[in-house]
Enzyme design. Structure first.
Site, PDB file in Angstrom:
ATOM      1  N   LYS A  10      -8.216   8.017  -4.815  1.00 38.14           N
ATOM      2  CA  LYS A  10      -7.322   9.157  -5.129  1.00 38.14           C
ATOM      3  C   LYS A  10      -7.614   9.656  -6.549  1.00 38.14           C
ATOM      4  O   LYS A  10      -8.743   9.545  -7.006  1.00 38.14           O
ATOM      5  CB  LYS A  10      -5.863   8.740  -4.922  1.00 38.14           C
ATOM      6  CG  LYS A  10      -5.660   8.047  -3.564  1.00 38.14           C
ATOM      7  CD  LYS A  10      -4.240   7.856  -3.197  1.00 38.14           C
ATOM      8  CE  LYS A  10      -4.171   7.153  -1.837  1.00 38.14           C
ATOM      9  NZ  LYS A  10      -2.824   7.001  -1.342  1.00 38.14           N
ATOM     10  N   GLU A 102      -1.847  13.078   1.833  1.00 43.09           N
ATOM     11  CA  GLU A 102      -1.514  13.792   0.583  1.00 43.09           C
ATOM     12  C   GLU A 102      -2.053  15.208   0.606  1.00 43.09           C
ATOM     13  O   GLU A 102      -1.440  16.121   0.036  1.00 43.09           O
ATOM     14  CB  GLU A 102      -2.030  12.987  -0.619  1.00 43.09           C
ATOM     15  CG  GLU A 102      -1.156  11.771  -0.863  1.00 43.09           C
ATOM     16  CD  GLU A 102      -1.915  10.510  -1.259  1.00 43.09           C
ATOM     17  OE1 GLU A 102      -3.035  10.613  -1.787  1.00 43.09           O
ATOM     18  OE2 GLU A 102      -1.366   9.404  -1.026  1.00 43.09           O
ATOM     19  N   GLU A 171      -2.988   6.488   9.431  1.00 42.40           N
ATOM     20  CA  GLU A 171      -2.263   6.162   8.204  1.00 42.40           C
ATOM     21  C   GLU A 171      -0.829   6.694   8.310  1.00 42.40           C
ATOM     22  O   GLU A 171      -0.581   7.869   7.991  1.00 42.40           O
ATOM     23  CB  GLU A 171      -2.937   6.800   6.991  1.00 42.40           C
ATOM     24  CG  GLU A 171      -4.353   6.334   6.747  1.00 42.40           C
ATOM     25  CD  GLU A 171      -4.761   6.494   5.286  1.00 42.40           C
ATOM     26  OE1 GLU A 171      -5.052   5.494   4.661  1.00 42.40           O
ATOM     27  OE2 GLU A 171      -4.749   7.627   4.797  1.00 42.40           O
ATOM     28  N   SER A 216      -0.797   0.742   2.632  1.00 44.81           N
ATOM     29  CA  SER A 216      -0.393  -0.523   1.998  1.00 44.81           C
ATOM     30  C   SER A 216      -1.168  -1.743   2.486  1.00 44.81           C
ATOM     31  O   SER A 216      -0.621  -2.835   2.583  1.00 44.81           O
ATOM     32  CB  SER A 216       1.126  -0.735   2.157  1.00 44.81           C
ATOM     33  OG  SER A 216       1.829   0.300   1.484  1.00 44.81           O
TER      34      SER A 216
HETATM   35  P1  PGA Z   1      -2.314   2.803  -0.028  1.00 42.84           P
HETATM   36  O1  PGA Z   1      -3.067   4.189   0.299  1.00 42.84           O
HETATM   37  O2  PGA Z   1      -3.266   1.693   0.309  1.00 42.84           O
HETATM   38  O3  PGA Z   1      -2.000   2.859  -1.504  1.00 42.84           O
HETATM   39  O4  PGA Z   1      -1.092   2.752   0.811  1.00 42.84           O
HETATM   40  C1  PGA Z   1      -3.837   4.322   1.457  1.00 42.84           C
HETATM   41  C2  PGA Z   1      -4.342   5.725   1.580  1.00 42.84           C
HETATM   42  O5  PGA Z   1      -3.635   6.660   1.214  1.00 42.84           O
HETATM   43  O6  PGA Z   1      -5.468   5.952   2.064  1.00 42.84           O
END
Ligand code: PGA
Length: 256
Positions: A10, A102, A171, A216
């Site tokens: 990210k 996102e 996800e 997560s």
């Molecule tokens: P996260 O993000 O492991 O912090 O939950 C996963 C992602 O958005 O691909």
């Protein structure tokens, strides 16, 4: 297809941070060819990461690929601030994450735009990871499978016959960055559904499409999730920012 463990950094890590990470991380995965690893740094760090990965591959065996976190679908033109498939291909980017939650929820990307990006990535030889997943409200209303079905059918329109070049990441929005992962059973239910859906739309051409789980994932839950038959890899955010934790996830996967 080998298992894929992918890091989605990210909007984290400068070029300096990226190179520091790779210096720590790469020696730990040298000669580890059984599992495919992908790292998606920021756009500004892609070039340096690409050069660093190339140099590593001249010195030894590495199954580490480079990914981008997004892409626009046009090759060039008046699209201020966007990055084109030609720009990614020039840097030998192997994967592109498309339709991440996102992008959908903060930046308003919709299925039709995401679909154009998926089609363009396939055309340019960059393997898309199409992300899908429901919000907590949608889950509570019993809409999980219908939301995922819509995102997949719309996202893959026109590339159904190209499924061997595409991966999917399930996800659930409520699991991303929250520390609350989907249970192996919850993930398996949706992954099984996605597998049969892809099988239907691609007429049995789905064998090389991986279905990754994201949300997560960490060094503690990776092993149990790996045991589920339709989970073919992970897309890891927070836990991938630490090279030791990311490596630990990889070793957990290896042990299953
Ligand atoms: P996260 O993000 O492991 O912090 O939950 C996963 C992602 O958005 O691909």
């Amino acid at each position: 297809m080998s298992y894929l463990v992918a890091a989605n950094w990210k909007m984290n890590k400068t070029v300096g941070d990226t190179l520091e990470y790779l210096d720590l991380f790469l020696p730990s995965v040298k000669d580890l060819m059984k599992i495919e690893i992908m790292i998606a740094p920021s756009f500004t760090a892609l070039s340096s990461a690409s050069i660093r990965l190339d140099a590593a591959k001249k010195e030894g065996e590495y199954n580490v690929k480079l990914g981008a976190q997004n892409m626009y679908y046009m090759e060039k033109g008046a699209f201020t601030g966007e990055i084109s498939p030609l720009m990614l291909a020039e840097l030998e980017v192997d994967y592109v994450i498309l339709g991440h939650s996102e992008r959908r929820h903060i930046f308003g990307e919709r299925d039709d735009l995401i679909n154009k990006k998926v089609v363009s990535a396939v055309e340019h030889g960059i393997r898309p990871i199409l992300c899908v997943g429901e919000t907590i409200e949608e889950r509570e209303q019993g809409k999980t499978l219908s939301v995922v079905e819509r995102q997949i059918r719309n996202g893959l329109a026109g590339v159904e016959k190209d499924m061997v070049y595409i991966d999917i990441a399930y996800e659930p929005v409520w699991a991303i960055g929250t520390g609350v992962n989907a249970t192996p059973q919850q993930a398996q239910e949706v992954h099984r559904f996605i597998r049969s859906l892809i099988n239907e739309i691609s007429k049995g051409n789905d064998q090389k499409t991986r279905i990754l789980y994201g949300g997560s994932v960490n060094e503690k839950n990776a092993r149990d999730l790996t045991k589920e038959p339709n989970i073919d890899g992970f897309l890891v955010g927070t836990a991938s920012l630490d090279p030791e934790k990311f490596y630990k996830i990889i070793t957990e996967v290896m042990e299953v």
